[in-house]
Design a protein around this motif. Structure first.
Motif, PDB file in Angstrom:
ATOM      1  N   ASP A  40       1.059  -1.286  20.793  1.00 16.89           N
ATOM      2  CA  ASP A  40       2.448  -1.435  20.348  1.00 16.89           C
ATOM      3  C   ASP A  40       2.577  -1.931  18.915  1.00 16.89           C
ATOM      4  N   ALA A  41       1.542  -2.524  18.364  1.00 17.91           N
ATOM      5  CA  ALA A  41       1.622  -3.106  17.021  1.00 17.91           C
ATOM      6  C   ALA A  41       1.865  -2.031  15.972  1.00 17.91           C
ATOM      7  N   GLN A  42       2.730  -2.348  15.008  1.00 15.85           N
ATOM      8  CA  GLN A  42       3.034  -1.434  13.917  1.00 15.85           C
ATOM      9  C   GLN A  42       2.588  -2.036  12.582  1.00 15.85           C
ATOM     10  N   PRO A  43       2.280  -1.178  11.613  1.00 17.71           N
ATOM     11  CA  PRO A  43       1.847  -1.674  10.299  1.00 17.71           C
ATOM     12  C   PRO A  43       2.858  -2.645   9.693  1.00 17.71           C
ATOM     13  N   THR A  44       2.365  -3.661   9.032  1.00 15.44           N
ATOM     14  CA  THR A  44       3.212  -4.663   8.402  1.00 15.44           C
ATOM     15  C   THR A  44       3.642  -4.192   7.015  1.00 15.44           C
ATOM     16  N   LYS A  45       4.452  -5.017   6.374  1.00  6.87           N
ATOM     17  CA  LYS A  45       4.865  -4.726   4.996  1.00  6.87           C
ATOM     18  C   LYS A  45       3.639  -4.622   4.089  1.00  6.87           C
ATOM     19  N   THR A  46       2.640  -5.476   4.336  1.00  7.83           N
ATOM     20  CA  THR A  46       1.422  -5.439   3.535  1.00  7.83           C
ATOM     21  C   THR A  46       0.688  -4.115   3.701  1.00  7.83           C
ATOM     22  N   HIS A  47       0.561  -3.636   4.933  1.00  9.47           N
ATOM     23  CA  HIS A  47      -0.113  -2.354   5.167  1.00  9.47           C
ATOM     24  C   HIS A  47       0.585  -1.217   4.425  1.00  9.47           C
ATOM     25  N   MET A  48       1.915  -1.216   4.478  1.00  9.17           N
ATOM     26  CA  MET A  48       2.662  -0.130   3.834  1.00  9.17           C
ATOM     27  C   MET A  48       2.594  -0.234   2.309  1.00  9.17           C
ATOM     28  N   ILE A  49       2.592  -1.467   1.796  1.00  7.98           N
ATOM     29  CA  ILE A  49       2.475  -1.663   0.351  1.00  7.98           C
ATOM     30  C   ILE A  49       1.108  -1.193  -0.137  1.00  7.98           C
ATOM     31  N   LEU A  50       0.065  -1.518   0.607  1.00  8.35           N
ATOM     32  CA  LEU A  50      -1.277  -1.100   0.205  1.00  8.35           C
ATOM     33  C   LEU A  50      -1.397   0.424   0.193  1.00  8.35           C
ATOM     34  N   LYS A  51      -0.790   1.071   1.165  1.00  8.67           N
ATOM     35  CA  LYS A  51      -0.792   2.536   1.158  1.00  8.67           C
ATOM     36  C   LYS A  51      -0.109   3.062  -0.102  1.00  8.67           C
ATOM     37  N   LYS A  52       1.027   2.472  -0.450  1.00  6.38           N
ATOM     38  CA  LYS A  52       1.761   2.908  -1.643  1.00  6.38           C
ATOM     39  C   LYS A  52       0.977   2.625  -2.918  1.00  6.38           C
ATOM     40  N   LEU A  53       0.302   1.490  -2.988  1.00  2.00           N
ATOM     41  CA  LEU A  53      -0.489   1.159  -4.170  1.00  2.00           C
ATOM     42  C   LEU A  53      -1.655   2.132  -4.344  1.00  2.00           C
ATOM     43  N   VAL A  54      -2.226   2.584  -3.232  1.00  2.00           N
ATOM     44  CA  VAL A  54      -3.272   3.604  -3.303  1.00  2.00           C
ATOM     45  C   VAL A  54      -2.686   4.914  -3.813  1.00  2.00           C
ATOM     46  N   GLU A  55      -1.533   5.296  -3.280  1.00  2.00           N
ATOM     47  CA  GLU A  55      -0.879   6.533  -3.717  1.00  2.00           C
ATOM     48  C   GLU A  55      -0.478   6.463  -5.192  1.00  2.00           C
ATOM     49  N   SER A  56      -0.142   5.261  -5.663  1.00  2.00           N
ATOM     50  CA  SER A  56       0.283   5.078  -7.053  1.00  2.00           C
ATOM     51  C   SER A  56      -0.902   4.850  -7.996  1.00  2.00           C
ATOM     52  N   ASN A  57      -2.115   4.918  -7.457  1.00  2.00           N
ATOM     53  CA  ASN A  57      -3.343   4.729  -8.239  1.00  2.00           C
ATOM     54  C   ASN A  57      -3.460   3.321  -8.826  1.00  2.00           C
TER      55      ASN A  57
END
Length: 349
Positions: free
Chosen positions: A88-105
């Protein structure tokens, strides 16, 4: 649940220092340090983030060594009051930010000690992630060593065989006679070779390593950020508890990781994405076979980069820094003005 995972591990006495009190920077220091972190990220050409259990506590998954951690309370015969299931656990704000930072190089690689699968659920690409201790949502073949995403968390830990045939032939690949087993490590297991190599090499070539929500007590994963320091890069540690490597860090931020990264994203003027189930490979695995293997070509490519930058380079023998002096130097050189966001944005361009 994380408590069940902890109970499934073999008995082990050397779990590190437990229950150390948390501490928080003042709001003024917090803001100033976040601005410094944003600037360091803009100046870095290769940034690696090391994540621990502390980035998943806001998802309802307790950590292990915090004041209310699984192992801390275990010594008192208690269990954490908050214990969301892995399913049931969903990604946190940190998980989503890290994904975006990877996408943003802005971040090139993530090294995780977590087995909760939240990086996987966030949509983070496998080529940007090392999972050093395994993943509750991954099966691995005993013969070809390929990994596959599960639609539900494993019920066992410690690389136990499920008896299910390897899924390699389902997507038109070459059939394999192997059997699948859970990919979650127990205390006695070696870390997965390719994950460890990628983590070590990325850490070595990094200009900046950022540690989030980990006390860095378990080795070798806890010592990997030091590879960045040994080759002349900078180290930032973000954690509520002190770590054994604080005295080697250039900057230590004692605050919630969600708040730290949200502040950094505001400074960098990058939008924070929300969790989207369409990116969750665990959900997609309900209807199709999804592979989660590190590609050999990615390993070979990074090996060439690592050798080109680090082969023959003498590592720094003296790692111990005076943390206060490092921070004071950064704070002194940090321009404290109302134009700070503009200056950081210009550095990022």
């Amino acid at each position: 649940m994380s408590c069940n995972y902890a109970e499934g591990l073999s008995p082990y006495e050397h779990k590190g220092i437990l229950g150390v009190p948390e501490k928080f920077d003042t709001l003024e220091k917090f803001n100033e340090k976040c601005e410094i972190l944003a600037r360091l990220m803009c100046q870095s050409k290769h940034t690696v983030v090391h994540t621990g259990a502390g980035i998943s506590t806001s998802a309802g998954i307790p950590d292990f060594r915090g004041p209310n951690g699984v192992w801390t309370l275990e010594k008192e015969g208690k269990r954490p009051s908050s214990n969301v299931s892995f399913a049931d656990a969903q990604p946190t704000k940190t998980h989503m930010i890290l994904k975006k930072l990877v996408e943003s190089n802005k971040v090139q690689y993530i090294v995780s000690q977590n087995i909760d699968g939240l990086h996987l659920k966030s949509g983070l690409p496998r080529k940007c992630l090392s999972e050093l201790h395994g993943n509750m949502f991954i099966d691995e073949c005993s013969l070809c060593k390929r990994q596959f995403v599960r639609s539900c968390p494993v019920e066992t830990v410690g690389k136990k065989c499920s008896g299910v045939p390897c899924a390699s032939g389902h997507n038109g690949g070459r059939p394999c006679r192997g059997r699948l087993y859970d990919g979650v490590l127990d205390w006695e297991h070696d870390l997965p070779e390719n994950d460890l190599l990628m983590a070590e090499w990325h850490s070595s070539i990094a200009d900046l390593s950022i540690c989030l929500g980990t006390t860095l007590q378990i080795i070798p994963s806890g010592n990997l950020p030091l590879e960045t320091v040994k080759y002349g890069g900078k180290l930032v540690i973000c954690n509520l508890q002190p770590t054994k490597h604080d005295n080697k860090a250039d900057l230590v931020i004692n605050y919630y990781v969600d708040d730290i990264l949200q502040k950094v994203m505001n400074i960098l003027e990058i939008d924070i994405p929300v969790y989207n189930e369409n990116d969750n490979l665990v959900k997609l695995a309900e209807s199709s076979v999804i592979e989660w293997t590190i590609h050999k070509k990615d390993v070979l490519l990074l090996e060439k980069i690592f050798k080109a930058k680090c082969k023959g380079v003498k590592k720094k023998r003296t790692l111990i820094k005076v943390k206060r002096n490092c921070e004071e130097s950064l704070l002194t050189n940090h321009v404290n003005s109302k134009h700070i966001k503009l200056e950081i944005k210009e550095e990022c361009l």
